[in-house]
Design a protein around this motif. Structure first.
Motif, short mmCIF file in Angstrom:
data_model
loop_
_atom_site.label_atom_id
_atom_site.label_comp_id
_atom_site.label_asym_id
_atom_site.label_seq_id
_atom_site.Cartn_x
_atom_site.Cartn_y
_atom_site.Cartn_z
N GLN A 96 0.64 -1.13 -0.41
CA GLN A 96 0.08 -0.37 -0.30
C GLN A 96 0.72 1.50 0.10
OE1 GLN A 96 -2.55 -0.40 3.25
NE2 GLN A 96 -3.80 -1.97 2.83
N LEU A 97 2.05 1.20 0.71
CA LEU A 97 2.95 2.50 0.63
C LEU A 97 4.20 2.53 -0.74
CD1 LEU A 97 3.80 4.62 3.12
CD2 LEU A 97 5.03 3.32 3.61
N GLY A 100 1.56 4.22 -3.51
CA GLY A 100 0.64 5.16 -3.59
C GLY A 100 -0.10 5.29 -2.66
N ASP A 102 -2.56 5.19 0.43
CA ASP A 102 -2.83 6.33 1.95
C ASP A 102 -2.93 5.81 3.58
OD1 ASP A 102 -3.99 8.30 -0.34
OD2 ASP A 102 -6.21 7.94 0.80
N VAL A 103 -2.34 6.11 3.86
CA VAL A 103 -1.55 5.34 4.87
C VAL A 103 -3.11 6.23 6.35
CG1 VAL A 103 -0.10 4.98 6.73
CG2 VAL A 103 0.29 5.29 4.53
N ARG A 108 -0.30 9.37 0.88
CA ARG A 108 1.37 8.89 1.01
C ARG A 108 2.02 9.83 0.57
NH1 ARG A 108 5.06 7.82 -3.45
NH2 ARG A 108 6.41 5.74 -2.12
N ILE A 112 4.61 10.02 3.93
CA ILE A 112 6.66 10.30 3.48
C ILE A 112 7.23 11.22 3.85
CG2 ILE A 112 5.69 8.61 1.93
CD1 ILE A 112 6.51 9.54 -0.42
#
Length: 236
Positions: A96-97, A100, A102-103, A108, A112
Motif C-alpha cells: 500500500q505504501l 501510492g 493512503d496510510v 502517501r 512520506i
C-alpha cells in the motif's frame, strides 16, 4: 447467542437468547432428543427467555461478527473473508505504501514527508499482526514517548510479546507521535491510532500506559486528547 453464568447445578447452564431467535436457535443447533428432554424450565423475563440446558448444548463454537455481536462460527464463516497471516498483513501494508495508497486516511505524498514514517507503520521485525475479529479482548500498549524511546524499552517489548501469546487477546502498540505527525492528524481530522491494526485507540478495550517518569504524565493527557478519549473517568 450468548452463554451466561453457570447455575448452581454443575450439570446445567443458563442460555439467554432474544425472543425472535428462540425457534431458529433450537431448529439449527439442537437435535430432537435435546428439544424433547432438556427444555426443563423456561421463564420469560422482560425481553429475554431463560432456557435451562445441559453443558452439551454449548458445544457450538462462538465468535464475534464485525459489529461485535457473538454468533456461531459457522455463520461468521459465511460473512467473513479468509483471515490473513501476520506476514500477509505486513506485505499488504508495505505494498500500500509502495504503490501510492493512503496510510490511515493520510495521502502517501504527505505521509512520506514525515521525519521518520517508519515509526507509524508497525511492520518492523517482531511485530505481531492478529486478525481484529479473532480476539475477544483488544489491548493497546501506549507509550507516552516517541517511537525510538518506547520501542527500545525492554519492559514494553516483554509485555507486548507476552500479551500477544495469550489466546483470544490482541495487543497492539502506539507511541507519542512527533510534531509533524500531530499536525497531519489534526489536518485530516484523524485521531491517534495503533501502529499495527491502524485503528483508533478508542476502539480498544484497554489502554495500558507505561509511565517511566513523572514528566511523561503530560504526554499521557495529550495522547488521550488526540484519541478523542475524555480525560475524566466520569466522562468515559
Amino acid at each position: 447467542y450468548i452463554p451466561c453464568a453457570h447455575t448452581m447445578s454443575p450439570s446445567a447452564r443458563i442460555l439467554r437468547i432474544s425472543q425472535p431467535d428462540i425457534g431458529k436457535f433450537f431448529v439449527q443447533h439442537c437435535d430432537d432428543r435435546l428439544k424433547r428432554r432438556t427444555l426443563v424450565r423456561t421463564r420469560v423475563s422482560g425481553w429475554r427467555l431463560r432456557v435451562r440446558l445441559p453443558p452439551s448444548a454449548f458445544g457450538i463454537p462462538l465468535g464475534r461478527n464485525k459489529a461485535g455481536t457473538v454468533q456461531p462460527l459457522a455463520a461468521l464463516a459465511e460473512e467473513s473473508p479468509p483471515t490473513q497471516s501476520g506476514a500477509q498483513r505486513e506485505m499488504e501494508l508495505e505494498n500500500q505504501l509502495r504503490f501510492g495508497a493512503d496510510v490511515y486516511g493520510i495521502p502517501r505524498a504527505e505521509f512520506i514527508q514525515l521525519q521518520t514514517p517508519a515509526r507509524y507503520l508497525g511492520n518492523e521485525f517482531g511485530a505481531v499482526h492478529k486478525e481484529w475479529m479473532s480476539a475477544s479482548i483488544r489491548f493497546c500498549l501506549t507509550y507516552p514517548e516517541i517511537y525510538e524511546v518506547g520501542a527500545s524499552n525492554l519492559g514494553h517489548i516483554v509485555l507486548y510479546t507476552v500479551l500477544n501469546e495469550a489466546e483470544g487477546l490482541l495487543c497492539d502498540r502506539t507511541y507519542m507521535p512527533g510534531d509533524d505527525m500531530q499536525a497531519l492528524l489534526a489536518k485530516h481530522s484523524k485521531s491517534l491510532f495503533a501502529v499495527e491494526s491502524k485503528r483508533p485507540l478508542r476502539d480498544f478495550d484497554t489502554l495500558g500506559f507505561s509511565l517511566a517518569y513523572e514528566l511523561g504524565a503530560t504526554n499521557v493527557l495529550q495522547m488521550l486528547k488526540m484519541s478523542n478519549i475524555p480525560i475524566s473517568w466520569k466522562e468515559r
